[in-house]
Design a protein around this motif. Structure first.
Motif, PDB file in Angstrom:
ATOM      1  N   ALA A  15       0.867  -1.178   0.000  1.00  0.00           N
ATOM      2  CA  ALA A  15       0.000   0.000   0.000  1.00  0.00           C
ATOM      3  C   ALA A  15       0.907   1.232   0.000  1.00  0.00           C
ATOM      4  N   GLY A  16       0.662   2.147  -0.936  1.00  0.00           N
ATOM      5  CA  GLY A  16       1.578   3.273  -1.090  1.00  0.00           C
ATOM      6  C   GLY A  16       2.766   2.918  -1.954  1.00  0.00           C
ATOM      7  N   GLY A  17       2.580   1.997  -2.871  1.00  0.00           N
ATOM      8  CA  GLY A  17       3.688   1.487  -3.675  1.00  0.00           C
ATOM      9  C   GLY A  17       4.181   2.423  -4.752  1.00  0.00           C
ATOM     10  N   VAL A  39      -1.720  -1.851  -3.788  1.00  0.00           N
ATOM     11  CA  VAL A  39      -3.095  -1.476  -3.488  1.00  0.00           C
ATOM     12  C   VAL A  39      -3.146   0.035  -3.599  1.00  0.00           C
ATOM     13  N   SER A  40      -4.114   0.543  -4.370  1.00  0.00           N
ATOM     14  CA  SER A  40      -4.111   1.953  -4.720  1.00  0.00           C
ATOM     15  C   SER A  40      -5.517   2.422  -5.035  1.00  0.00           C
ATOM     16  N   ARG A  41      -5.747   3.717  -4.885  1.00  0.00           N
ATOM     17  CA  ARG A  41      -7.032   4.293  -5.324  1.00  0.00           C
ATOM     18  C   ARG A  41      -6.966   4.675  -6.799  1.00  0.00           C
ATOM     19  N   GLN A  42      -5.770   4.630  -7.390  1.00  0.00           N
ATOM     20  CA  GLN A  42      -5.589   5.038  -8.785  1.00  0.00           C
ATOM     21  C   GLN A  42      -5.939   3.890  -9.734  1.00  0.00           C
ATOM     22  N   ARG A  52      -7.727  -2.249  -5.967  1.00  0.00           N
ATOM     23  CA  ARG A  52      -8.280  -0.938  -5.652  1.00  0.00           C
ATOM     24  C   ARG A  52      -8.736  -0.865  -4.201  1.00  0.00           C
ATOM     25  N   TRP A  53      -8.573   0.323  -3.612  1.00  0.00           N
ATOM     26  CA  TRP A  53      -9.195   0.599  -2.322  1.00  0.00           C
ATOM     27  C   TRP A  53      -9.696   2.032  -2.313  1.00  0.00           C
ATOM     28  N   ASP A  54     -10.604   2.318  -1.377  1.00  0.00           N
ATOM     29  CA  ASP A  54     -11.145   3.659  -1.196  1.00  0.00           C
ATOM     30  C   ASP A  54     -11.186   3.925   0.301  1.00  0.00           C
ATOM     31  N   LEU A  55     -10.317   4.814   0.745  1.00  0.00           N
ATOM     32  CA  LEU A  55     -10.192   5.034   2.188  1.00  0.00           C
ATOM     33  C   LEU A  55     -11.409   5.747   2.749  1.00  0.00           C
ATOM     34  N   ARG A  56     -12.040   6.594   1.955  1.00  0.00           N
ATOM     35  CA  ARG A  56     -13.206   7.311   2.478  1.00  0.00           C
ATOM     36  C   ARG A  56     -14.350   6.359   2.783  1.00  0.00           C
ATOM     37  N   ASP A  94      -5.904  11.098   8.610  1.00  0.00           N
ATOM     38  CA  ASP A  94      -6.864  10.128   8.071  1.00  0.00           C
ATOM     39  C   ASP A  94      -6.240   9.221   7.023  1.00  0.00           C
ATOM     40  N   SER A  95      -5.278   9.751   6.226  1.00  0.00           N
ATOM     41  CA  SER A  95      -4.649   8.930   5.195  1.00  0.00           C
ATOM     42  C   SER A  95      -3.814   7.811   5.810  1.00  0.00           C
ATOM     43  N   ARG A  96      -3.320   8.029   7.011  1.00  0.00           N
ATOM     44  CA  ARG A  96      -2.539   6.999   7.706  1.00  0.00           C
ATOM     45  C   ARG A  96      -3.435   6.019   8.468  1.00  0.00           C
TER      46      ARG A  96
END
Length: 312
Positions: A15-17, A39-42, A52-56, A94-96
């Motif tokens: 995550a954060g790659g 794993v990314s929102r992009q 894909r993930w969506d933190l919100r 929140d991003s962390r």
């Protein structure tokens, strides 16, 4: 809910790659024979498999964590971009917490075969420690220090993975040196423009680590089961801001012609974010050395020369 598998464990989910650390770490893992996924929102083209993930909404592809033998969490919004408004501070926190809590939830609720969970933190947890040499046993800075508060909550969220029986490692990362991004780029730029100068008193300590050493350390933490809990991910020789600036100027063959940048000026320009450059953190690397890690760049000058030596 961990399950046992007998086959060789070679799949790493990051995550954060796509950030500074994640990009280089992904390359080094591939070179070492691992399969790497992000794993990314992009969305869009990439060299790596992507989940894909969506933190919100706190959602993630259900196949992400079950894919992995190892999970590395590098996700988090940069602390050095934009002034620390209340909205920006919430985004940093929140991003962390959002990403960490989501990964730990998946480790708890999915069938998986994850052998280790690495989740980075930061030496900002120590606050402004002056000349004191801080270790992993040093308590976090008192409440009210923003970076320390973020790091403390970030670590607590990550260490919850231990309750799922997953070996959990939390590296507290220092100032990462790379010509591709991070703190070194603007410092080198100002020195090349003959505008470099120590910041504040210049006596504040900077605990740094070469990007390749950090990635090698993370890989060793991944592979070797004795690594567990919290470690300082810093080179063994922290230096003052003045020494750092003078060493960088020497490597770049540029003079330092300006006086120190006064503390009040930095606070005026940067607000609370000036804590990043004014706080003193003299951080011990003794624990990672005792675990058997060998730094390729334990001293600052050779580390900087590895980036800039061929330019000159």
């Amino acid at each position: 809910m961990a399950t046992n598998v007998q086959e060789t464990a070679r799949k790493v989910l990051i995550a954060g790659g796509t950030g500074l650390i994640g990009t280089r770490l992904s390359e080094m893992l591939i070179d070492a024979g691992y399969d790497v996924a992000h794993v990314s929102r992009q969305s869009g083209p990439t060299h790596y498999r992507r989940f894909r993930w969506d933190l919100r909404s706190q959602t993630i592809d259900e196949a992400a964590v079950p894919y992995a033998d190892y999970v590395i969490n590098l996700a988090g919004s940069s602390v050095s971009e934009g002034k620390w408004t209340e909205e920006r501070k919430r985004e940093i926190l929140d991003s962390r917490l959002g990403g960490t809590n989501l990964l730990v939830r998946e480790l708890r609720e999915r069938q998986h075969h994850v052998r280790a969970f690495l989740s980075v933190s930061a030496i900002g947890i120590y606050g402004d420690a002056g000349d004191k040499l801080v270790t992993e046993e040093t308590p976090p800075a008192p409440a009210g220090d923003f970076l320390a508060d973020v790091s403390r909550r970030w670590e607590a969220a990550a260490l919850a993975a231990q309750e799922q029986g997953v070996r959990t490692v939390v590296p507290r990362v220092g100032i990462v040196l790379s010509p591709e991004g991070g703190a070194l780029v603007p410092l080198a730029r100002t020195i090349k423009m003959m505008a470099g100068a120590p910041l504040g008193s210049g006596r504040q300590y900077m605990s740094w680590i070469h990007l390749d050493d950090l990635c090698r350390l993370l890989m060793q933490m991944l592979e070797q089961p004795q690594w567990q809990g919290v470690y300082n991910a810093v080179a063994p020789n922290p230096v003052t801001n003045q020494t750092f600036t003078e060493t960088l100027a020497g490597v770049l063959h540029r003079p330092l012609v300006l006086p120190k940048v006064p503390e009040f000026g930095l606070k005026l320009m940067m607000g609370e974010m000036s804590d990043i450059v004014l706080a003193s953190q003299r951080v011990s690397a003794e624990k990672v050395l005792r675990e058997g890690f060998t730094f390729e760049y334990p001293e600052l000058k050779p580390a900087l020369e590895s980036f800039y030596g061929e330019e000159l």
